[in-house]
Design an enzyme around this catalytic site. Structure first.
Site, PDB file in Angstrom:
ATOM      1  N   LYS A 158       0.849  -1.187   0.000  1.00  0.00           N
ATOM      2  CA  LYS A 158       0.000   0.000   0.000  1.00  0.00           C
ATOM      3  C   LYS A 158       0.887   1.240   0.000  1.00  0.00           C
ATOM      4  O   LYS A 158       1.851   1.322   0.762  1.00  0.00           O
ATOM      5  CB  LYS A 158      -0.913   0.002   1.226  1.00  0.00           C
ATOM      6  CG  LYS A 158      -1.971   1.101   1.208  1.00  0.00           C
ATOM      7  CD  LYS A 158      -2.968   0.947   2.347  1.00  0.00           C
ATOM      8  CE  LYS A 158      -4.040   2.018   2.285  1.00  0.00           C
ATOM      9  NZ  LYS A 158      -5.044   1.887   3.362  1.00  0.00           N
ATOM     10  N   GLU A 178     -19.017  -5.441  11.330  1.00  0.00           N
ATOM     11  CA  GLU A 178     -19.929  -4.654  12.153  1.00  0.00           C
ATOM     12  C   GLU A 178     -20.947  -5.524  12.889  1.00  0.00           C
ATOM     13  O   GLU A 178     -21.277  -5.258  14.051  1.00  0.00           O
ATOM     14  CB  GLU A 178     -20.650  -3.619  11.291  1.00  0.00           C
ATOM     15  CG  GLU A 178     -19.770  -2.510  10.751  1.00  0.00           C
ATOM     16  CD  GLU A 178     -19.067  -2.877   9.458  1.00  0.00           C
ATOM     17  OE1 GLU A 178     -18.288  -2.048   8.951  1.00  0.00           O
ATOM     18  OE2 GLU A 178     -19.295  -3.996   8.947  1.00  0.00           O
ATOM     19  N   ARG A 222     -24.995  -1.687   8.503  1.00  0.00           N
ATOM     20  CA  ARG A 222     -24.651  -3.062   8.140  1.00  0.00           C
ATOM     21  C   ARG A 222     -24.935  -4.047   9.265  1.00  0.00           C
ATOM     22  O   ARG A 222     -24.843  -5.261   9.073  1.00  0.00           O
ATOM     23  CB  ARG A 222     -23.169  -3.120   7.749  1.00  0.00           C
ATOM     24  CG  ARG A 222     -22.849  -2.336   6.487  1.00  0.00           C
ATOM     25  CD  ARG A 222     -21.389  -1.915   6.401  1.00  0.00           C
ATOM     26  NE  ARG A 222     -20.448  -3.014   6.352  1.00  0.00           N
ATOM     27  CZ  ARG A 222     -19.992  -3.583   5.232  1.00  0.00           C
ATOM     28  NH1 ARG A 222     -20.400  -3.151   4.062  1.00  0.00           N
ATOM     29  NH2 ARG A 222     -19.123  -4.567   5.282  1.00  0.00           N
TER      30      ARG A 222
END
Length: 589
Positions: free
Chosen positions: A247, A335, A363
């Site tokens: 990344k 979640e 969610r």
């Protein structure tokens, strides 16, 4: 030297380039992303990490006929630039500009919108099944998913189903060991073993789910990527390619500090040094008030625990993770698990502060109802990024929480207007409520410099009067009080306007509302949530139930999805800026 990128406006143009020129194109694409994001801001590290993969995918596959989904859309900047949006990419995340995420209405190259994570495998499987039912067995369906996103339950549901189909799908795992914060959990450790031990690679969980597994391979070796994608293109059925990337690849600072450079703001495109913003005499961010206050409370109350689904930095739970790590938990992009784990903790006498972005709690809606509220467990939900959040747009605005939470029995809902109120409601909640509570607060800074005041207990279900008046009562919740203050300042007959901070959306302060409805001719409600079903609707229901006949005006987010832009711009579009509020107040005078 020939500049390759300037002549590419579609994957058709890309395919004209010789393979040995593609590393140069990768360099140019990285430089272009850095050039724009350094001045316009946005998500940086994720897109830099998949430059070679992006080029290889569009080089090998026949997009847009072959369907390509990016999960999550943070990594899709290179994809957007190569698919006809290069000349407008400088408008990224700006009002009326390019979206920061893949968006179906923006381009035929974006077959599925992905502003939240872990949806790509289910979506691409649905597309593949649809292609099969339509008799098209030549189309390819590709999903690129990160190692943090694939740990989500929904991703596993998609893998579980896909493995027993003959769907022509290719799942590409972009494994860089980080989402926004470092990836966590047993799956992360497993993937690390796969990368470092050939025995793990030969006998792994993906193969056990009936996928044709290949990899791990270097995600920055464009020739290796093209060779492997070309091979996989000829293989039918569910396939899985594991690639290793870095990344922030190509910008040293972004590689060294991958958390900060996920979305770094403005920076020097050469050195990577972040633009310095003065913090002198600037109020703290609401998230930092939450984080520091939680540590303060947890040190005094050993029953307090903190839980977040993959957002310890964004939510500032990181402060507790640093100081009291044994009682602070990052559960990854999960979640549903975060909410039900909090419920389990509450059954055993712990005091869980479940810290979730407002848009992400959507969610876990069933878990909030079934596992928390139905059992009346005193979980403390701290909902960050409530209201309009700005450039991330429709997928990230926290504007539905008041409406979707207000209908749930047993649940208390509170919106602090400033940092001190946030501290006091957190203090009150951990004293021992008999119900769950949702505390929702906005993104960004507050208003109070001297916010570390001694704690004061708040009486549940009470509002307060902020300003006296004779004719009109303006009822606000949360940080909308600031816009109301500014609006009243624009009005000549200020003495006719009263202002109340109702604080609690549920339970409403009915004693105060009776006084308000019996005193004023007109009631105006102001909230930074959707009008349909929100705070204003609750006040309207109260008026009807008590058979009051008054003028009532509800100001809030209109019944449509609000796109990306600066918060101030979006408030103006929604009629929530102080000038728009003032205009409405004047119309009733």
């Amino acid at each position: 030297m020939i500049h390759l990128l300037k002549n590419i406006n579609s994957p058709y143009d890309l395919k004209k380039i010789e393979i040995n020129q593609l590393p140069q194109l990768a360099k140019e694409l990285r430089e272009f992303i850095i050039e724009v994001v350094s001045t316009k801001e946005g998500h940086l590290g994720a897109s830099l990490g998949v430059v070679e993969l992006t080029i290889a995918l569009h080089y090998v596959f026949d997009t847009p006929d072959d369907l390509l989904i990016w999960d999550v859309g943070h990594q899709a900047y290179g994809h957007k630039i190569l698919t006809g949006r290069k000349d407008v990419f400088h408008t990224n995340r700006q009002l009326n500009g390019v979206s920061g995420f893949p968006k179906r209405t923006e381009s035929i190259y974006d077959p599925f919108g992905t502003g939240h994570s872990s949806t790509s495998i289910s979506a691409v499987l649905g597309m593949a099944i649809a292609s099969h039912l339509k008799g098209d067995n030549t189309k390819n369906h590709i999903a690129v998913i990160g190692d943090a996103s694939i740990a989500s339950g929904m991703a596993f549901e998609g893998l579980n189903h896909a493995g027993v189909t003959n769907a022509n799908i290719l799942i590409i795992l972009n494994d860089n060991a980080i989402g926004i914060d470092p990836s966590v959990g047993a799956l992360k450790e497993y993937l690390t073993n796969v990368k470092t031990n050939k025995k793990w690679a030969k006998n792994n969980i993906i193969k056990a789910l009936n996928f044709d597994y290949s990899g791990p391979i270097d995600g920055h070796d464009i020739k290796v990527l093209i060779a492997e994608l070309t091979r996989l293109k000829k293989i039918k059925g569910p396939k899985f390619l594991h690639i290793i990337t870095t990344k922030g690849k190509g910008l040293k600072k972004a590689e060294e500090d991958q958390v900060k450079y996920h979305a770094p703001g403005k920076f020097d495109k050469i050195t990577g040094e972040l633009s310095q913003k003065s913090t002198q005499n600037v109020p703290p961010k609401f998230q930092d008030v939450f984080g520091h206050t939680l540590v303060e409370l947890a040190k005094a109350n050993k029953k307090i625990v903190g839980i977040t689904p993959a957002m310890p930095t964004g939510s500032s739970l990181k402060f507790m993770m640093e100081e009291i790590p044994e009682r602070a938990f990052d559960v990854g992009i999960a979640e549903q698990h975060a909410v039900t784990m909090s419920a389990g903790m509450a059954t055993q006498g712990l005091i869980p502060f479940c810290n979730v972005y407002s848009t992400f709690l959507q969610r876990a809606y069933d878990q909030v109802i079934h596992d928390v509220a139905l059992q009346n467990l005193p979980v403390i939900f701290c909902l960050d990024r409530a209201g309009l959040v700005g450039q991330d747009g429709a997928t990230h605005h926290g504007v539905f929480d008041l409406a979707y939470l207000r209908c749930i029995p047993n649940l208390i809902i509170f919106a602090p207007r400033n940092e001190i109120e946030l501290r006091n409601i957190m203090y009150t909640a951990q004293l021992g409520l008999n119900h769950p509570i949702a505390i929702r607060y906005p993104r960004g800074t507050g208003e109070v410099l001297d916010w570390r005041k001694p704690f004061e207990k708040i009486t549940i279900g009470t509002g307060i009067q902020l300003k006296k008046g004779t004719d009109i009562a303006v009822l606000s919740v949360g940080n909308m009080a600031k816009n109301v203050f500014l609006a009243i300042d624009l009005i000549k007959d200020k003495n006719k306007i009263a202002h109340y901070d109702m604080r609690f959306i549920k339970p409403l302060d009915e004693k105060l509302l009776v006084k308000i409805f019996e005193t004023y001719k007109t009631i105006i409600t102001v909230e930074d949530g959707v009008i349909k079903g929100g705070f204003g609707s609750a006040v309207n229901e109260f008026m009807i139930e008590k058979e009051y006949k008054k003028n009532i005006k509800i100001i809030g987010v209109p019944d449509k999805f609000i796109e990306h832009g600066q918060v101030e711009e979006l408030q103006k579009m929604s009629g929530l800026d102080y000038k728009s509020i003032a205009k409405i107040i004047k119309s009733f005078l």
